[in-house]
Scaffold this motif. Sequence first.
Motif, PDB file in Angstrom:
ATOM      1  N   PRO A   4       0.802  -1.417  -0.137  1.00 61.96           N
ATOM      2  CA  PRO A   4      -0.181   0.139  -0.290  1.00 61.96           C
ATOM      3  C   PRO A   4       1.076   1.400   0.067  1.00 61.96           C
ATOM      4  CG  PRO A   4      -0.330  -1.162   2.313  1.00 61.96           C
ATOM      5  CD  PRO A   4       0.824  -2.121   1.274  1.00 61.96           C
ATOM      6  N   GLU A   5       1.752   0.701   0.380  1.00 61.64           N
ATOM      7  CA  GLU A   5       3.208   2.444   0.679  1.00 61.64           C
ATOM      8  C   GLU A   5       3.405   2.615  -1.112  1.00 61.64           C
ATOM      9  OE1 GLU A   5       5.872  -0.711   2.148  1.00 61.64           O
ATOM     10  OE2 GLU A   5       3.843  -0.245   1.214  1.00 61.64           O
ATOM     11  N   LEU A   6       3.263   2.044  -1.708  1.00 62.44           N
ATOM     12  CA  LEU A   6       3.929   1.717  -3.369  1.00 62.44           C
ATOM     13  C   LEU A   6       2.791   3.099  -4.307  1.00 62.44           C
ATOM     14  CD1 LEU A   6       5.425  -1.023  -3.829  1.00 62.44           C
ATOM     15  CD2 LEU A   6       6.718   0.824  -3.080  1.00 62.44           C
ATOM     16  N   VAL A   7       3.115   3.572  -4.907  1.00 66.40           N
ATOM     17  CA  VAL A   7       2.018   4.352  -6.056  1.00 66.40           C
ATOM     18  C   VAL A   7       2.802   4.091  -7.454  1.00 66.40           C
ATOM     19  CG1 VAL A   7       1.651   6.482  -6.917  1.00 66.40           C
ATOM     20  CG2 VAL A   7       2.211   6.515  -4.062  1.00 66.40           C
ATOM     21  N   PHE A   8       1.682   3.288  -8.399  1.00 67.39           N
ATOM     22  CA  PHE A   8       2.098   3.256  -9.737  1.00 67.39           C
ATOM     23  C   PHE A   8       1.477   4.274 -10.923  1.00 67.39           C
ATOM     24  CE2 PHE A   8       0.150   2.803 -14.090  1.00 67.39           C
ATOM     25  CZ  PHE A   8       1.196   1.634 -14.666  1.00 67.39           C
ATOM     26  N   ARG A   9       2.750   4.902 -11.139  1.00 69.29           N
ATOM     27  CA  ARG A   9       3.057   5.704 -12.466  1.00 69.29           C
ATOM     28  C   ARG A   9       3.676   5.147 -13.254  1.00 69.29           C
ATOM     29  NH1 ARG A   9       6.558   9.635  -8.841  1.00 69.29           N
ATOM     30  NH2 ARG A   9       5.672  10.179  -7.596  1.00 69.29           N
ATOM     31  N   PHE A  10       2.899   5.708 -14.669  1.00 70.75           N
ATOM     32  CA  PHE A  10       2.496   5.650 -16.000  1.00 70.75           C
ATOM     33  C   PHE A  10       3.251   6.377 -16.704  1.00 70.75           C
ATOM     34  CE2 PHE A  10       1.382   5.586 -20.307  1.00 70.75           C
ATOM     35  CZ  PHE A  10       1.001   4.387 -20.923  1.00 70.75           C
ATOM     36  N   ASP A  11       4.139   6.665 -15.861  1.00 69.55           N
ATOM     37  CA  ASP A  11       4.878   8.593 -16.515  1.00 69.55           C
ATOM     38  C   ASP A  11       7.014   8.397 -16.338  1.00 69.55           C
ATOM     39  OD1 ASP A  11       6.068   8.744 -13.564  1.00 69.55           O
ATOM     40  OD2 ASP A  11       4.928  10.945 -13.875  1.00 69.55           O
ATOM     41  N   THR A  12       7.466   6.512 -15.895  1.00 70.30           N
ATOM     42  CA  THR A  12       8.566   6.316 -16.013  1.00 70.30           C
ATOM     43  C   THR A  12       9.536   6.777 -16.805  1.00 70.30           C
ATOM     44  OG1 THR A  12       7.952   4.836 -15.251  1.00 70.30           O
ATOM     45  CG2 THR A  12      10.094   4.566 -15.154  1.00 70.30           C
ATOM     46  N   ALA A  13       9.600   6.940 -17.955  1.00 67.60           N
ATOM     47  CA  ALA A  13      10.052   7.577 -18.790  1.00 67.60           C
ATOM     48  C   ALA A  13       9.543   8.997 -19.870  1.00 67.60           C
ATOM     49  CB  ALA A  13      10.503   6.517 -20.680  1.00 67.60           C
ATOM     50  N   ALA A  14       8.583   9.576 -18.936  1.00 69.14           N
ATOM     51  CA  ALA A  14       8.463  10.507 -19.370  1.00 69.14           C
ATOM     52  C   ALA A  14       8.532  11.821 -19.040  1.00 69.14           C
ATOM     53  CB  ALA A  14       6.791  10.773 -19.645  1.00 69.14           C
ATOM     54  N   SER A  15       9.212  11.321 -18.796  1.00 75.11           N
ATOM     55  CA  SER A  15       9.291  13.492 -17.595  1.00 75.11           C
ATOM     56  C   SER A  15      10.566  13.403 -16.637  1.00 75.11           C
ATOM     57  CB  SER A  15       8.502  12.966 -16.006  1.00 75.11           C
ATOM     58  OG  SER A  15       8.986  12.341 -14.280  1.00 75.11           O
ATOM     59  N   PRO A  16      11.452  14.497 -16.260  1.00 76.53           N
ATOM     60  CA  PRO A  16      13.345  14.470 -16.075  1.00 76.53           C
ATOM     61  C   PRO A  16      13.657  13.541 -15.169  1.00 76.53           C
ATOM     62  CG  PRO A  16      12.302  16.498 -16.761  1.00 76.53           C
ATOM     63  CD  PRO A  16      11.206  15.474 -16.174  1.00 76.53           C
ATOM     64  N   LEU A  17      12.179  13.634 -13.812  1.00 76.95           N
ATOM     65  CA  LEU A  17      12.435  12.636 -12.210  1.00 76.95           C
ATOM     66  C   LEU A  17      12.698  11.111 -12.833  1.00 76.95           C
ATOM     67  CD1 LEU A  17      12.695  11.988  -9.631  1.00 76.95           C
ATOM     68  CD2 LEU A  17      10.156  12.614  -9.525  1.00 76.95           C
ATOM     69  N   GLY A  18      11.403  10.546 -14.080  1.00 75.92           N
ATOM     70  CA  GLY A  18      10.989   9.667 -14.498  1.00 75.92           C
ATOM     71  C   GLY A  18      12.457   9.245 -15.187  1.00 75.92           C
ATOM     72  N   ARG A  19      13.342   9.926 -16.476  1.00 76.45           N
ATOM     73  CA  ARG A  19      14.306   9.127 -16.494  1.00 76.45           C
ATOM     74  C   ARG A  19      15.045   9.238 -15.859  1.00 76.45           C
ATOM     75  NH1 ARG A  19      11.856  12.969 -20.759  1.00 76.45           N
ATOM     76  NH2 ARG A  19      13.491  14.796 -20.099  1.00 76.45           N
ATOM     77  N   GLY A  50       5.539   1.542 -14.332  1.00 81.34           N
ATOM     78  CA  GLY A  50       6.320   2.388 -12.167  1.00 81.34           C
ATOM     79  C   GLY A  50       5.700   1.774 -11.090  1.00 81.34           C
ATOM     80  N   TRP A  51       7.050   0.743 -10.120  1.00 80.83           N
ATOM     81  CA  TRP A  51       5.992   0.936  -9.373  1.00 80.83           C
ATOM     82  C   TRP A  51       7.125   2.524  -8.663  1.00 80.83           C
ATOM     83  CZ3 TRP A  51       0.843   0.090  -7.096  1.00 80.83           C
ATOM     84  CH2 TRP A  51       0.696  -0.355  -7.992  1.00 80.83           C
ATOM     85  N   TRP A  52       6.581   3.526  -7.301  1.00 80.94           N
ATOM     86  CA  TRP A  52       7.510   4.333  -6.961  1.00 80.94           C
ATOM     87  C   TRP A  52       6.890   4.411  -5.397  1.00 80.94           C
ATOM     88  CZ3 TRP A  52      10.510   8.258  -9.265  1.00 80.94           C
ATOM     89  CH2 TRP A  52       9.924   7.548 -11.073  1.00 80.94           C
ATOM     90  N   ALA A  53       7.778   4.475  -4.085  1.00 86.37           N
ATOM     91  CA  ALA A  53       8.225   4.553  -2.830  1.00 86.37           C
ATOM     92  C   ALA A  53       8.779   6.167  -3.299  1.00 86.37           C
ATOM     93  CB  ALA A  53       9.273   3.049  -2.087  1.00 86.37           C
ATOM     94  N   GLY A  54       7.750   6.232  -2.629  1.00 84.14           N
ATOM     95  CA  GLY A  54       7.986   7.921  -2.498  1.00 84.14           C
ATOM     96  C   GLY A  54       8.315   8.459  -4.181  1.00 84.14           C
ATOM     97  N   ASN A  55       9.534   9.096  -4.103  1.00 84.72           N
ATOM     98  CA  ASN A  55      10.348   9.612  -5.273  1.00 84.72           C
ATOM     99  C   ASN A  55      10.697   8.757  -5.903  1.00 84.72           C
ATOM    100  OD1 ASN A  55       9.025  12.258  -5.415  1.00 84.72           O
ATOM    101  ND2 ASN A  55      10.754  12.562  -4.397  1.00 84.72           N
ATOM    102  N   GLU A  56      11.213   7.360  -4.942  1.00 88.89           N
ATOM    103  CA  GLU A  56      11.988   6.155  -5.852  1.00 88.89           C
ATOM    104  C   GLU A  56      11.287   5.134  -6.552  1.00 88.89           C
ATOM    105  OE1 GLU A  56      15.506   3.724  -3.947  1.00 88.89           O
ATOM    106  OE2 GLU A  56      13.703   3.372  -2.948  1.00 88.89           O
ATOM    107  N   LEU A  57      12.347   4.647  -7.674  1.00 89.61           N
ATOM    108  CA  LEU A  57      11.496   4.161  -8.709  1.00 89.61           C
ATOM    109  C   LEU A  57      12.285   2.633  -8.095  1.00 89.61           C
ATOM    110  CD1 LEU A  57      10.054   3.658 -11.270  1.00 89.61           C
ATOM    111  CD2 LEU A  57      12.081   3.362 -12.489  1.00 89.61           C
ATOM    112  N   VAL A  58      11.075   1.602  -7.732  1.00 87.31           N
ATOM    113  CA  VAL A  58      12.163   0.305  -7.511  1.00 87.31           C
ATOM    114  C   VAL A  58      11.433  -0.737  -8.013  1.00 87.31           C
ATOM    115  CG1 VAL A  58      11.713   1.347  -4.863  1.00 87.31           C
ATOM    116  CG2 VAL A  58       9.518   0.061  -5.886  1.00 87.31           C
ATOM    117  N   ALA A  59      10.303  -0.375  -9.292  1.00 85.27           N
ATOM    118  CA  ALA A  59      10.013  -1.650 -10.124  1.00 85.27           C
ATOM    119  C   ALA A  59       9.866  -0.941 -11.415  1.00 85.27           C
ATOM    120  CB  ALA A  59       8.710  -2.279  -9.842  1.00 85.27           C
TER     121      ALA A  59
END
Length: 288
Positions: A4-19, A50-59
Motif C-alpha cells: 500500500p505504500e507504493l504508487v503506480f505511475r505511467f510516466d517512468t520515461a516521460a518526465s525528467p524525474l522518471g528518466r 513503474g511502482w514508486w516508493a516516494g520519489n524512488e522508482l523501485v520496479a
Amino acid sequence: MPSPELVFRFDTAASPLGRAELARLIRDEFDIDVTPLDRTGHDPSIVGFGWWAGNELVANVSLHRRTLWLTGKPVEAFGLQSVAVRPPWRGRGLFRDLMARALAHADARVGLVTLTTETPALYTPFGFRAVAESSFAGPLAPDGTGPNHRRLSLDLDADLALLRDLFARRAPVSHLCAAIDHPALFVLKAITSPEVSLLHLPDLDAIVAVEVGEPGELTLLDVVAPEIPPFAAIAAALASPAGRGRVFVTPDRLTWSPTETEDQDSGLMVRGRFAAEGLAIALSPMQV
C-alpha cells in the motif's frame, strides 16, 4: 499484491524525474550507464510502467516502438526493455503486475512483442518463446573501389547529426528479418562497447558498425544506409585486408553468399506471430 505504500505511475520515461530514476535503477541493477542518452537523445516512443516508493522508482517495465521487416513485409511491434525490481521489493508481485500492464498496453496496439534476455525462464509464463539467431560467414573479396571511410565520434554534434540523418533515411538491412528502431539503443551500444567502431562511408552514404573479429575476418554488426551496399563495397571502402567476412545481420541484401551459418545464443524472445521464425536470421546486436 503491491504494497500500500507504493504508487503506480505511467510516466517512468516521460518526465525528467522518471528518466533520472530509471537511469539510476538500470545502473544499480545492470551496471549500465544510460545517462549519455540525455545528450544524444532518448527514444520518444518509450512508455514506462513503474511502482514508486516516494520519489524512488523501485520496479519498472518499459516498451519501445519497433518496425520489423519479416519475410518481405513491415510489421509494427513493441520491444520490452528495462525490466527491473530493486532487491528489497522483490517477491511482492511487482514484476508480474507490471508485465501484465505492459503487455495489455502492447496487445491493444500490435501483434508482436520482442525482448532480449539472459533469463528466458522469467518470460515464458507470459507467452514469450525463444527464437534462434545465427551469424553468417564466408569468403569476402573487396570490389576494387577505392577506400574512403572515417570513424565517427559520438562526442561531436556533427557526427551525431549525421547518424540521426541516416537513421531517418535508413532502409532495412534485410527484407527477411531486420529492425528499424530509434537510434538511442544503437548509440548506447556504441558508447558502452569500446570494441565497436562506427565508420562513415561517404561514397556509399552509409554508416557501418564493425568490431575486431578473428584474424583475417571483417565482422559487420549493422549497416545504416538508404540503400544497402554490397558487402564487397563495404570491405573496399574500409580498405579491409580480410579474406573472410562475418555478419550478425540477416545477409539477404548484402549481395554476398555466406558459406557458413553458426547458431548464436542471443536471448531473443518473441510473443505473437514472428513470420521469420525457423529461418536462418539475425537481428543486429547493436542494442543494449
